[in-house]
Design a protein around this motif. Structure first.
Motif, PDB file in Angstrom:
ATOM      1  N   ALA A  97      19.597  16.513  -2.555  1.00 54.78           N
ATOM      2  CA  ALA A  97      19.614  16.976  -1.171  1.00 54.78           C
ATOM      3  C   ALA A  97      19.242  15.861  -0.205  1.00 54.78           C
ATOM      4  O   ALA A  97      19.919  15.644   0.810  1.00 54.78           O
ATOM      5  CB  ALA A  97      18.664  18.161  -0.999  1.00 54.78           C
ATOM      6  N   VAL A  98      18.180  15.125  -0.512  1.00 64.77           N
ATOM      7  CA  VAL A  98      17.713  14.072   0.389  1.00 64.77           C
ATOM      8  C   VAL A  98      17.276  12.864  -0.434  1.00 64.77           C
ATOM      9  O   VAL A  98      16.556  13.000  -1.426  1.00 64.77           O
ATOM     10  CB  VAL A  98      16.527  14.542   1.258  1.00 64.77           C
ATOM     11  CG1 VAL A  98      16.068  13.417   2.184  1.00 64.77           C
ATOM     12  CG2 VAL A  98      16.896  15.768   2.075  1.00 64.77           C
ATOM     13  N   LEU A  99      17.728  11.693  -0.019  1.00 62.66           N
ATOM     14  CA  LEU A  99      17.287  10.429  -0.593  1.00 62.66           C
ATOM     15  C   LEU A  99      16.303   9.790   0.398  1.00 62.66           C
ATOM     16  O   LEU A  99      16.625   9.640   1.577  1.00 62.66           O
ATOM     17  CB  LEU A  99      18.472   9.493  -0.822  1.00 62.66           C
ATOM     18  CG  LEU A  99      19.599  10.043  -1.708  1.00 62.66           C
ATOM     19  CD1 LEU A  99      20.793   9.106  -1.682  1.00 62.66           C
ATOM     20  CD2 LEU A  99      19.115  10.254  -3.130  1.00 62.66           C
ATOM     21  N   ILE A 100      15.123   9.426  -0.079  1.00 60.69           N
ATOM     22  CA  ILE A 100      14.091   8.860   0.794  1.00 60.69           C
ATOM     23  C   ILE A 100      13.905   7.386   0.446  1.00 60.69           C
ATOM     24  O   ILE A 100      13.610   7.039  -0.702  1.00 60.69           O
ATOM     25  CB  ILE A 100      12.764   9.619   0.647  1.00 60.69           C
ATOM     26  CG1 ILE A 100      12.967  11.102   1.001  1.00 60.69           C
ATOM     27  CG2 ILE A 100      11.691   8.997   1.528  1.00 60.69           C
ATOM     28  CD1 ILE A 100      11.732  11.944   0.806  1.00 60.69           C
ATOM     29  N   ALA A 101      14.112   6.534   1.430  1.00 58.30           N
ATOM     30  CA  ALA A 101      14.019   5.092   1.222  1.00 58.30           C
ATOM     31  C   ALA A 101      12.909   4.514   2.090  1.00 58.30           C
ATOM     32  O   ALA A 101      13.024   4.488   3.323  1.00 58.30           O
ATOM     33  CB  ALA A 101      15.349   4.424   1.554  1.00 58.30           C
ATOM     34  N   PRO A 102      11.806   4.062   1.496  1.00 56.67           N
ATOM     35  CA  PRO A 102      10.694   3.512   2.280  1.00 56.67           C
ATOM     36  C   PRO A 102      10.928   2.053   2.673  1.00 56.67           C
ATOM     37  O   PRO A 102      11.698   1.333   2.037  1.00 56.67           O
ATOM     38  CB  PRO A 102       9.513   3.638   1.319  1.00 56.67           C
ATOM     39  CG  PRO A 102      10.142   3.520  -0.045  1.00 56.67           C
ATOM     40  CD  PRO A 102      11.492   4.148   0.070  1.00 56.67           C
ATOM     41  N   ARG A 103      10.240   1.622   3.729  1.00 54.28           N
ATOM     42  CA  ARG A 103      10.234   0.233   4.183  1.00 54.28           C
ATOM     43  C   ARG A 103       8.781  -0.165   4.486  1.00 54.28           C
ATOM     44  O   ARG A 103       8.003   0.628   5.008  1.00 54.28           O
ATOM     45  CB  ARG A 103      11.047   0.054   5.464  1.00 54.28           C
ATOM     46  CG  ARG A 103      12.460   0.599   5.407  1.00 54.28           C
ATOM     47  CD  ARG A 103      13.408  -0.340   4.670  1.00 54.28           C
ATOM     48  NE  ARG A 103      14.788  -0.006   4.976  1.00 54.28           N
ATOM     49  CZ  ARG A 103      15.509   0.901   4.314  1.00 54.28           C
ATOM     50  NH1 ARG A 103      14.945   1.559   3.320  1.00 54.28           N
ATOM     51  NH2 ARG A 103      16.755   1.133   4.652  1.00 54.28           N
ATOM     52  N   LEU A 104       8.436  -1.392   4.183  1.00 59.73           N
ATOM     53  CA  LEU A 104       7.101  -1.894   4.481  1.00 59.73           C
ATOM     54  C   LEU A 104       7.197  -3.377   4.796  1.00 59.73           C
ATOM     55  O   LEU A 104       7.853  -4.138   4.079  1.00 59.73           O
ATOM     56  CB  LEU A 104       6.157  -1.683   3.289  1.00 59.73           C
ATOM     57  CG  LEU A 104       4.769  -2.311   3.409  1.00 59.73           C
ATOM     58  CD1 LEU A 104       3.993  -1.674   4.562  1.00 59.73           C
ATOM     59  CD2 LEU A 104       3.995  -2.176   2.100  1.00 59.73           C
ATOM     60  N   GLY A 105       6.560  -3.794   5.869  1.00 59.21           N
ATOM     61  CA  GLY A 105       6.503  -5.207   6.223  1.00 59.21           C
ATOM     62  C   GLY A 105       5.119  -5.568   6.730  1.00 59.21           C
ATOM     63  O   GLY A 105       4.471  -4.768   7.404  1.00 59.21           O
ATOM     64  N   VAL A 106       4.649  -6.750   6.387  1.00 60.56           N
ATOM     65  CA  VAL A 106       3.323  -7.208   6.812  1.00 60.56           C
ATOM     66  C   VAL A 106       3.424  -8.658   7.278  1.00 60.56           C
ATOM     67  O   VAL A 106       4.090  -9.487   6.633  1.00 60.56           O
ATOM     68  CB  VAL A 106       2.290  -7.104   5.666  1.00 60.56           C
ATOM     69  CG1 VAL A 106       0.941  -7.654   6.114  1.00 60.56           C
ATOM     70  CG2 VAL A 106       2.139  -5.665   5.202  1.00 60.56           C
ATOM     71  N   ALA A 107       2.787  -8.983   8.381  1.00 63.39           N
ATOM     72  CA  ALA A 107       2.698 -10.353   8.876  1.00 63.39           C
ATOM     73  C   ALA A 107       1.229 -10.692   9.105  1.00 63.39           C
ATOM     74  O   ALA A 107       0.492  -9.931   9.748  1.00 63.39           O
ATOM     75  CB  ALA A 107       3.495 -10.504  10.174  1.00 63.39           C
ATOM     76  N   TRP A 108       0.807 -11.858   8.592  1.00 62.39           N
ATOM     77  CA  TRP A 108      -0.598 -12.264   8.664  1.00 62.39           C
ATOM     78  C   TRP A 108      -0.695 -13.662   9.263  1.00 62.39           C
ATOM     79  O   TRP A 108      -0.146 -14.625   8.713  1.00 62.39           O
ATOM     80  CB  TRP A 108      -1.198 -12.223   7.252  1.00 62.39           C
ATOM     81  CG  TRP A 108      -2.597 -12.765   7.147  1.00 62.39           C
ATOM     82  CD1 TRP A 108      -3.576 -12.690   8.081  1.00 62.39           C
ATOM     83  CD2 TRP A 108      -3.145 -13.473   6.027  1.00 62.39           C
ATOM     84  NE1 TRP A 108      -4.730 -13.287   7.630  1.00 62.39           N
ATOM     85  CE2 TRP A 108      -4.497 -13.793   6.360  1.00 62.39           C
ATOM     86  CE3 TRP A 108      -2.656 -13.853   4.787  1.00 62.39           C
ATOM     87  CZ2 TRP A 108      -5.330 -14.479   5.492  1.00 62.39           C
ATOM     88  CZ3 TRP A 108      -3.484 -14.534   3.913  1.00 62.39           C
ATOM     89  CH2 TRP A 108      -4.803 -14.836   4.267  1.00 62.39           C
ATOM     90  N   VAL A 118       1.855 -15.713   6.906  1.00 70.30           N
ATOM     91  CA  VAL A 118       2.340 -15.177   5.633  1.00 70.30           C
ATOM     92  C   VAL A 118       3.003 -13.839   5.932  1.00 70.30           C
ATOM     93  O   VAL A 118       2.408 -12.979   6.599  1.00 70.30           O
ATOM     94  CB  VAL A 118       1.187 -14.983   4.624  1.00 70.30           C
ATOM     95  CG1 VAL A 118       1.719 -14.313   3.349  1.00 70.30           C
ATOM     96  CG2 VAL A 118       0.545 -16.317   4.294  1.00 70.30           C
ATOM     97  N   ARG A 119       4.232 -13.700   5.470  1.00 71.93           N
ATOM     98  CA  ARG A 119       4.983 -12.478   5.740  1.00 71.93           C
ATOM     99  C   ARG A 119       5.489 -11.893   4.422  1.00 71.93           C
ATOM    100  O   ARG A 119       5.877 -12.625   3.507  1.00 71.93           O
ATOM    101  CB  ARG A 119       6.182 -12.753   6.657  1.00 71.93           C
ATOM    102  CG  ARG A 119       5.809 -13.410   7.970  1.00 71.93           C
ATOM    103  CD  ARG A 119       7.060 -13.719   8.812  1.00 71.93           C
ATOM    104  NE  ARG A 119       6.728 -14.530   9.971  1.00 71.93           N
ATOM    105  CZ  ARG A 119       6.301 -14.050  11.129  1.00 71.93           C
ATOM    106  NH1 ARG A 119       6.155 -12.738  11.280  1.00 71.93           N
ATOM    107  NH2 ARG A 119       6.013 -14.861  12.128  1.00 71.93           N
ATOM    108  N   GLY A 120       5.494 -10.579   4.331  1.00 73.98           N
ATOM    109  CA  GLY A 120       6.014  -9.912   3.142  1.00 73.98           C
ATOM    110  C   GLY A 120       6.749  -8.641   3.528  1.00 73.98           C
ATOM    111  O   GLY A 120       6.459  -8.031   4.566  1.00 73.98           O
ATOM    112  N   GLY A 121       7.698  -8.266   2.705  1.00 71.36           N
ATOM    113  CA  GLY A 121       8.460  -7.055   2.982  1.00 71.36           C
ATOM    114  C   GLY A 121       8.955  -6.398   1.702  1.00 71.36           C
ATOM    115  O   GLY A 121       9.158  -7.058   0.687  1.00 71.36           O
ATOM    116  N   LEU A 122       9.114  -5.082   1.754  1.00 71.19           N
ATOM    117  CA  LEU A 122       9.602  -4.308   0.614  1.00 71.19           C
ATOM    118  C   LEU A 122      10.426  -3.153   1.143  1.00 71.19           C
ATOM    119  O   LEU A 122      10.046  -2.496   2.124  1.00 71.19           O
ATOM    120  CB  LEU A 122       8.420  -3.774  -0.211  1.00 71.19           C
ATOM    121  CG  LEU A 122       8.757  -2.789  -1.344  1.00 71.19           C
ATOM    122  CD1 LEU A 122       9.483  -3.511  -2.471  1.00 71.19           C
ATOM    123  CD2 LEU A 122       7.479  -2.127  -1.864  1.00 71.19           C
ATOM    124  N   GLY A 123      11.568  -2.898   0.518  1.00 71.44           N
ATOM    125  CA  GLY A 123      12.399  -1.795   0.971  1.00 71.44           C
ATOM    126  C   GLY A 123      13.302  -1.270  -0.128  1.00 71.44           C
ATOM    127  O   GLY A 123      13.679  -2.001  -1.046  1.00 71.44           O
TER     128      GLY A 123
END
Length: 232
Positions: A97-108, A118-123
């Motif tokens: 019914a629903v596909l859930i796709a998370p995103r996360l990004g961090v900048a330091w 320092v930068r990081g990301g995940l998706g």
């Protein structure tokens, strides 16, 4: 017959995101994408999918044996063929019914000077499968067949009369799984300003796919049997 396969599909997507400043040196980005992909279906419901688990040995070599049809639209009896089973829906395959796709990004900002970060990301990213598979479903029996009339080459008889009909065997089917192709993507980088308008960057980028689209010939001769098969 060479049927015209009129495919239809719908995509529904929504996205929410926010940026949160943890402190003066750390910023985080959050996001969620909500997706509903409808698998392709035929506008006239004239499609069939081969599913080996529904084969009935009692139906022998019936062209409809092992085929899934749109619920309530099994045409096999009209042709006098045994077999055919209702599929799960118009698309002939399960769907989430629903596909859930998370995103996360961090900048330091490491030193608080704005010069080293320092930068990081995940998706997670979902993809719509290609639509060409549906063309094969629209040409499975009994929606596609051959009709022939025999005559000698030296005859001037009109090519007409009783025809010999042949519907062959199913050639396409969808795996009965609600999985969707997707990719996890991630990255980590360090950036440092060396001079004005000059930045040194070192980064790592990763990608991992899952449930990717593939094609399997379920009637393929096993490698260990190919020599014997070629000799027969």
């Amino acid at each position: 017959t060479n049927p015209n396969v009129q495919q239809r599909w719908k995509d529904y997507e929504a996205y929410i995101a926010d940026t949160y400043k943890v402190n003066s040196r750390v910023t985080a980005d959050f996001g969620l994408r909500f997706t509903h992909f409808t698998a392709p279906y035929a506008a006239n419901d004239a499609m069939a999918s081969f599913d080996p688990s529904t084969i009935n040995p009692a139906f022998g070599d019936s062209p409809c044996n092992g085929l899934l049809f749109v619920p309530g639209n099994n045409p096999c009896s009209q042709f006098g063929f045994a077999g055919g089973t209702d599929g799960p829906n118009r698309s002939l395959r399960p769907m989430k019914a629903v596909l859930i796709a998370p995103r996360l990004g961090v900048a330091w900002d490491v030193f608080g000077t704005g010069k080293t970060a320092v930068r990081g990301g995940l998706g997670l990213f979902y993809a719509r499968e290609r639509l060409s598979m549906g063309l094969g479903l629209g040409t499975n029996p009994p929606f596609s067949g051959n009709a022939s009339v025999d005559r000698t080459l030296d005859s001037n008889r009109v090519v007409a009369g009783n025809t010999g009909l042949s519907f062959g065997a199913p050639s396409s089917g969808l795996e009965q799984s609600d999985a969707n192709p997707h990719n996890w993507q991630w990255n980590l980088s360090v950036q440092h300003e060396l001079l004005r308008n000059t930045v040194l960057e070192v980064a790592y980028v990763g990608n991992k796919g899952g449930d990717l689209l593939g094609v399997t010939n379920i009637n393929e001769v096993a490698p260990q049997n190919r020599v014997a098969y070629a000799r027969t």
